[in-house]
Design an enzyme around this catalytic site. Sequence first.
Site, PDB file in Angstrom:
ATOM      1  N   GLY A  47       0.817  -1.203   0.000  1.00 54.64           N
ATOM      2  CA  GLY A  47       0.000   0.000   0.000  1.00 54.64           C
ATOM      3  C   GLY A  47       0.850   1.252   0.000  1.00 54.64           C
ATOM      4  O   GLY A  47       1.977   1.257   0.491  1.00 54.64           O
TER       5      GLY A  47
ATOM      6  N   VAL B 294       3.504   1.121   2.797  1.00 55.82           N
ATOM      7  CA  VAL B 294       3.298   0.007   3.725  1.00 55.82           C
ATOM      8  C   VAL B 294       3.834  -1.266   3.087  1.00 55.82           C
ATOM      9  O   VAL B 294       3.511  -1.574   1.937  1.00 55.82           O
ATOM     10  CB  VAL B 294       1.814  -0.166   4.085  1.00 55.82           C
ATOM     11  CG1 VAL B 294       1.652  -1.287   5.103  1.00 55.82           C
ATOM     12  CG2 VAL B 294       1.240   1.130   4.633  1.00 55.82           C
TER      13      VAL B 294
ATOM     14  N   LYS C 218       4.690   0.388   8.154  1.00 56.77           N
ATOM     15  CA  LYS C 218       4.378   1.674   7.508  1.00 56.77           C
ATOM     16  C   LYS C 218       5.603   2.569   7.628  1.00 56.77           C
ATOM     17  O   LYS C 218       5.956   3.018   8.718  1.00 56.77           O
ATOM     18  CB  LYS C 218       3.168   2.315   8.173  1.00 56.77           C
ATOM     19  CG  LYS C 218       2.773   3.657   7.549  1.00 56.77           C
ATOM     20  CD  LYS C 218       1.526   4.226   8.211  1.00 56.77           C
ATOM     21  CE  LYS C 218       1.123   5.554   7.591  1.00 56.77           C
ATOM     22  NZ  LYS C 218      -0.092   6.106   8.234  1.00 56.77           N
TER      23      LYS C 218
ATOM     24  N   ASP D 117     -10.103  10.584   8.388  1.00 60.82           N
ATOM     25  CA  ASP D 117      -9.706  10.071   7.061  1.00 60.82           C
ATOM     26  C   ASP D 117     -10.272   8.669   6.864  1.00 60.82           C
ATOM     27  O   ASP D 117      -9.584   7.762   6.403  1.00 60.82           O
ATOM     28  CB  ASP D 117      -8.183  10.064   6.923  1.00 60.82           C
ATOM     29  CG  ASP D 117      -7.756   9.907   5.449  1.00 60.82           C
ATOM     30  OD1 ASP D 117      -8.590  10.118   4.558  1.00 60.82           O
ATOM     31  OD2 ASP D 117      -6.591   9.544   5.212  1.00 60.82           O
TER      32      ASP D 117
END
Length: 904
Positions: A717, A724, A739, A845
């Site tokens: 990701g 990530v 991350k 978010d």
Amino acid sequence: MEFPRSNRRILWSFILFHAIFLSSINPCSPSVFTLKNETDRLALLAFKYGISEDPLGILSSWNDSLHFCKWKGVTCSRRHHQRVTSLNLTGHSLVGHLSPHIGNLSFLRTVNLSSNKFQGEIPREIGRLFRLQILDLDENSLQGEIPSNLSHCSELLAISLTRNQLVGELPAELGSLSKLIFLSVAFNDMRGSIPPSLGNLSSLTTLRLTSNNFDGQIPNQLGQLAGIIIFGIGANQLSGTIPPSIYNLSSIQVFNVVANRLHGSIPPNLGLLFPHLQQISVGVNQFTGTLPISLSNASSLELVDFSSNSFSGHVPLNLGSLLRLYILNIEINQLGSREGDDLSFLTSLTNCTNLKGISTYFNNLSGELPGSIANLSTQLNILNLGENKIFGIIPKEIDNLINLYVLHLGGNSMKGTLPDAIGKLNKLQGLSLRRNKFSGQIPPSIGNITRLIVLRLNGNDFHGSIPSSFGNWGFMEEFFISQNKLNGTILKQVGAIEINLSRNSFTGSLLLEVDNLENIRGMDVSENKLSGEIPDTLGKCQSMELLYMHGNLFQGTIPESLKNLKGIKELDLSGNNLSGQIPKYFEEFHFLQYLNLSFNNFEGEVPKGGIFRNASAISFVGNSKLCGGIPELQLPGCPKQASKKRGKALTHRVKVTVITVVLSSFLLSCIIAALYWRRNSPKKASSPSSTENQWLQVSYADLLQATDGFSSANLIGVGSFGSVYKGLLECFETLVAVKVLNLLQQGAFKSFAAECEALRNIRHRNLVKILTVCSSIDFNGNDFKALVFEYMPNGSLEKWLHPNVDEQPQLRSLNLTQRLNIAIDVASALDYLHHHSKIPIVHRDLKPSNVLLDDDMVAHVGDFGLTRFLSEAAEGFSQNQTTTSGIKGSIGYIPPGKVFNPFF
């Protein structure tokens, strides 16, 4: 597979009959050597001297007061005066070595020394016994190789050397023993290939080579054993396919090739090729194809084992015609059509009244559990249908199976409430219903099953409290009720070797009776709402190896009594309200491999010995008052004690005066500086360096290795502030998601601090779990910051809702139930953040790419880089008196309620 004892007695009777019959038609001619009567007596005495222990006194009769033909275990010939024909000392626990003088008993026809403790090698002198017909040395501790000159004993009918410690290869010379009926070298440590010469044993009815280390392929020549009844070559390292010639052996009753490396398929007409088959064991190999539908033709079948292969397709529906069947084991395959009608064969098995065990564990069998299972044989001991795709309910007539020892329905999609009738299965020792969709309360009647050893109800939707009847169990080994909706207090009477009550809503203090603690090896009460202090009684758990108490409301200090847990390997007390200093006795825990004290209120110096030397094995994230420790932790140094020499020169009054002046001056300076800073400096986020020491727990090198150098192959990701990666972090021994912050991106430092601050304050089953953080420098001297999370195997919700065009649609689809469950999971996470966390938190978010799914498709909300604490938001709002705010989160996405809520 062991040959049944009843059949073995018949076989030995057959062998002995042959021995007697051959002796009568082929009487031994006088020896060419002139032997005195003393020869056999002296040979027997030499045999006796080789025995070091005779605990039952069997050889006490071997003395001059009796003629040696009357000694225990000795039989002499009636036709040949004073010549020993049989030496039978089976089952007397004799210890010693076999004397080579046994070779002087030249008239011996039978040697049976089984079930003793003889050691050393088999004397080669046995090869001189040319009249020998039976050699039985089973169940001893004999070593070395099998003498190849046994082939000189041309009259041999049976060689049985089972359960010894023999090594080397099986002599090819044994293939010349044309009269041999029985050959067993099972349960030894023999190696090499199976000699093709064994195919010459035209009289052989039993071949048992099981549980050795034979390798290579099955010789095609074994297909010449036309009279073979028992064919046992299982538990070796044989490879290749089964030669077609083997399927010509129509006399086979026991066919055992289990636990090898064989591949290929089993002929569909196997039941026609082996019409007399009683036992077939082909499990733990690499066979493919379908199960032979012709098995029903072998009407004498009693045992069927096709487990641990790659068989596929339907389970034959005609197995019910096998009226003698008592074991059906087809577990760990790929059976099933995925059409929802794979369980019809269970109904046909109701005709098999001798059934004792059924296992279909770990297949793809789909369909509703038929109510007919309640009509299976009342002799049934094991019913293992776990890890399939079975749905439906458990029939209330389940109590008809009165002799069940094990009931395993876990890992399916069954639902409904559990019938009280389960409590009538009073012989049950193992009950596993884990990872289904069962709901309602746990029936108190289960507590009446006093023989229960294993109970696994974890991963369901049970609610209510633990029934008080659960305190009735005498001895429980595994008690797993985690991942449910249970509440109330934990019964102090509940005890087991392994206890898992995690991820429920239990409240109150943790109270366990001391009598139930002595044998505990592992206990997990994490992610509940338990409060109070850690009980001193846990110090009684001296067998404890694993203790997880994280994610609760425990407070106070770590009790001194825990110093008794000398064998502890993993200890997790993170996410509580614990305080005080970290006990130094943890340094003395030599087996401790993982210690997590993160997100508490510990203070003072971190020890440096024992596990504290390994930064990757410990975690203190979220304890801002800690200091010291090894340099790798990069914690602030601990303040040193003031020197006492100068203090001794001052009077008490002078000391007080000086201290007062100094403190007053210092406080005044701080106040002036604060006022000046507040008036002349804009409000800024705290410097990254002020918080980074809290988060550093693993090194840059650890994460580099875990992710294979942050390889693109492990990239799972990319977000606004970083990437990530999937990795394998050795200190956690599990897959993790790393991350890595892009510190060149504006706001990355602030995002890192915000996410750390948020995660140190929250714990919920529907939030992504942080494992550790890293704030360091890379090998180029650049700042490096990363967060390490629990890995979510099913990725983000975004990929399920909007799969890539190159992905197969059926592999990325959500049914209505899954969508509803995910929505509930996300709502639960938000409800916790807004109303139940220590400080109300707004995510800011929330989107599908930030909702991650675990193995069980449970949703976890992640990415707290834009998190806002409502307390600080409200403070800012009251000061600024404005109702507008900048839009946060992703472009094109505005959280619901954004235009009405100034705190977002």
